[in-house]
Enzyme design. Structure first.
Site, mmCIF file in Angstrom:
data_model
loop_
_atom_site.group_PDB
_atom_site.id
_atom_site.type_symbol
_atom_site.label_atom_id
_atom_site.label_comp_id
_atom_site.label_asym_id
_atom_site.label_seq_id
_atom_site.Cartn_x
_atom_site.Cartn_y
_atom_site.Cartn_z
ATOM 1 N N GLY A 46 0.802 -1.086 0.093
ATOM 2 C CA GLY A 46 -0.160 0.054 -0.026
ATOM 3 C C GLY A 46 0.821 1.315 -0.066
ATOM 4 N N GLN A 51 3.197 9.898 1.265
ATOM 5 C CA GLN A 51 4.431 9.226 1.431
ATOM 6 C C GLN A 51 5.233 9.496 0.375
ATOM 7 O OE1 GLN A 51 2.095 5.282 2.422
ATOM 8 N NE2 GLN A 51 4.174 5.223 3.633
ATOM 9 N N CYS A 94 5.752 -0.265 7.410
ATOM 10 C CA CYS A 94 5.480 1.115 6.847
ATOM 11 C C CYS A 94 6.826 1.498 5.914
ATOM 12 C CB CYS A 94 5.087 2.137 7.905
ATOM 13 S SG CYS A 94 4.621 3.749 7.091
ATOM 14 N N LEU A 95 6.308 1.765 4.704
ATOM 15 C CA LEU A 95 7.568 2.169 3.986
ATOM 16 C C LEU A 95 8.319 3.446 4.297
ATOM 17 C CD1 LEU A 95 6.153 1.250 0.368
ATOM 18 C CD2 LEU A 95 7.752 -0.126 1.730
ATOM 19 N N HIS A 136 -4.473 1.678 7.875
ATOM 20 C CA HIS A 136 -3.231 1.898 7.899
ATOM 21 C C HIS A 136 -3.028 3.149 6.872
ATOM 22 C CE1 HIS A 136 1.378 1.135 7.853
ATOM 23 N NE2 HIS A 136 1.126 2.067 6.821
ATOM 24 N N GLU A 137 -3.521 3.105 5.669
ATOM 25 C CA GLU A 137 -3.431 4.128 4.533
ATOM 26 C C GLU A 137 -4.318 5.257 4.852
ATOM 27 O OE1 GLU A 137 -0.788 3.542 2.989
ATOM 28 O OE2 GLU A 137 -0.726 1.440 2.834
ATOM 29 N N HIS A 140 -2.782 7.437 7.036
ATOM 30 C CA HIS A 140 -1.660 8.411 6.640
ATOM 31 C C HIS A 140 -2.238 9.629 6.313
ATOM 32 C CE1 HIS A 140 2.268 6.293 6.435
ATOM 33 N NE2 HIS A 140 1.751 5.180 6.194
HETATM 34 O O1 GNR Z 1 4.030 -2.614 2.691
HETATM 35 C C1 GNR Z 1 3.124 -2.229 3.712
HETATM 36 N N1 GNR Z 1 2.926 -3.426 4.293
HETATM 37 C C2 GNR Z 1 1.809 -3.675 5.384
HETATM 38 C C3 GNR Z 1 1.924 -4.782 6.328
HETATM 39 C C4 GNR Z 1 1.039 -4.691 7.118
HETATM 40 C C5 GNR Z 1 -0.063 -3.539 7.335
HETATM 41 C C6 GNR Z 1 0.157 -2.415 6.668
HETATM 42 C C7 GNR Z 1 1.160 -2.531 5.686
HETATM 43 S S1 GNR Z 1 1.142 -1.014 4.612
HETATM 44 C C8 GNR Z 1 2.937 -1.261 4.101
HETATM 45 C C9 GNR Z 1 2.997 0.010 3.052
HETATM 46 C C10 GNR Z 1 3.014 1.575 3.535
HETATM 47 O O2 GNR Z 1 3.794 1.861 4.302
HETATM 48 N N2 GNR Z 1 1.864 1.899 3.451
HETATM 49 O O3 GNR Z 1 1.502 3.251 4.134
HETATM 50 NI NI NI Z 2 2.579 3.249 5.809
#
Ligand code: GNR
Ligand code: NI
Length: 176
Positions: A46, A51, A94-95, A136-137, A140
Site C-alpha cells: 500500500g 508518503q 510502513c515504507l 493504515h493508509e 496516513h
Molecule cells: O507494505 C506495507 N505493508 C503493510 C503490512 C501490514 C500492514 C500495513 C502495511 S502497509 C505497508 C506500506 C505502507 O507503508 N503503506 O503506507
Molecule cells: Ni505506511
C-alpha cells in the site's frame, strides 16, 4: 511513469492532514501511476500520496502475492462508513518507517466509500489484510502512523532511532 522518493520518519510532512481531491484528471492519474510504480519498486502492499510528499487524499493498495497477476486498487477521498466491533491483530510495517514492524490491533472489517480512478463512487466491504491496509493508509491521510497505535515506550524508541539516523545522514555530517 516514475519512482518517487519516499518520505521517511521523522519528516514532519508525514504529520500533514491531506486535502480532498477535487477532480480526477490526468494530473491525478499520473500521480496514481507514479505511486503504483513506487509501491511495486519498494516493494509494499500500500502507499498513501503523502508518503511521496503529496498531501492529497489518495492511496493505492495491491495485495497480490508474488507470482500472481497485479491487482492494483486506487482509493480517492476514502471514508470509513462502518467499522466492526470485532478486532484483529496484524504485524504492520510502513515504507516510511523502514525495517520496523509491530503488532497493531484494529477493527477486523470496515466498509469504505471512495472514488475509483475513473472518478466513480464506489463502496467496498473489506476484511482481513485489506481492512488493515485500508485503515493504515487512511491513517496516513490524517497524519497518523501505525506507531501511534503501539505503546508510547516503543514509539519513543523508534522515533529516537529514526531521528538519529536522519541526523547521521544529514548533509555536512562526516563519518565517525
Ligand atoms: O507494505 C506495507 N505493508 C503493510 C503490512 C501490514 C500492514 C500495513 C502495511 S502497509 C505497508 C506500506 C505502507 O507503508 N503503506 O503506507
Ligand atoms: Ni505506511
Amino acid at each position: 511513469m516514475s519512482i518517487k522518493p519516499l518520505i521517511i520518519l521523522p519528516d514532519p510532512i508525514l504529520r500533514q492532514v491531506s486535502k480532498p481531491v477535487e477532480r480526477v484528471d490526468g494530473d491525478l492519474r499520473k500521480l496514481t501511476d507514479d505511486m503504483l510504480e513506487t509501491m511495486y519498486d519498494a516493494p509494499g502492499i500500500g502507499l498513501a500520496a503523502i508518503q511521496v510528499g503529496e498531501p492529497r487524499r489518495l492511496l493505492v493498495i495491491d495485495l497480490a502475492k508474488e507470482g500472481e497477476p497485479p491487482a492494483p486498487h486506487v482509493f480517492i477521498n476514502p471514508e470509513i462508513l462502518e467499522s466492526s466491533d470485532e478486532r484483529s491483530v496484524y504485524e504492520e510495517g510502513c515504507l516510511s518507517i523502514p525495517d520496523y514492524y509491530a503488532e497493531v490491533e484494529r477493527p477486523a472489517a470496515v466498509r469504505v466509500k471512495y472514488l475509483d480512478r475513473d472518478g466513480k463512487l464506489q463502496e467496498m466491504q473489506a476484511e482481513g489484510l485489506m481492512a488493515t491496509c485500508l485503515q493504515h493508509e487512511i491513517d496516513h491521510l490524517n497524519g497518523v502512523l501505525f506507531i501511534d497505535h503501539i505503546s508510547k515506550l516503543k514509539r519513543d524508541m523508534v522515533v529516537r532511532k529514526f531521528k538519529k539516523l536522519a541526523k547521521d545522514k544529514a548533509p555536512g555530517k562526516m563519518a565517525g
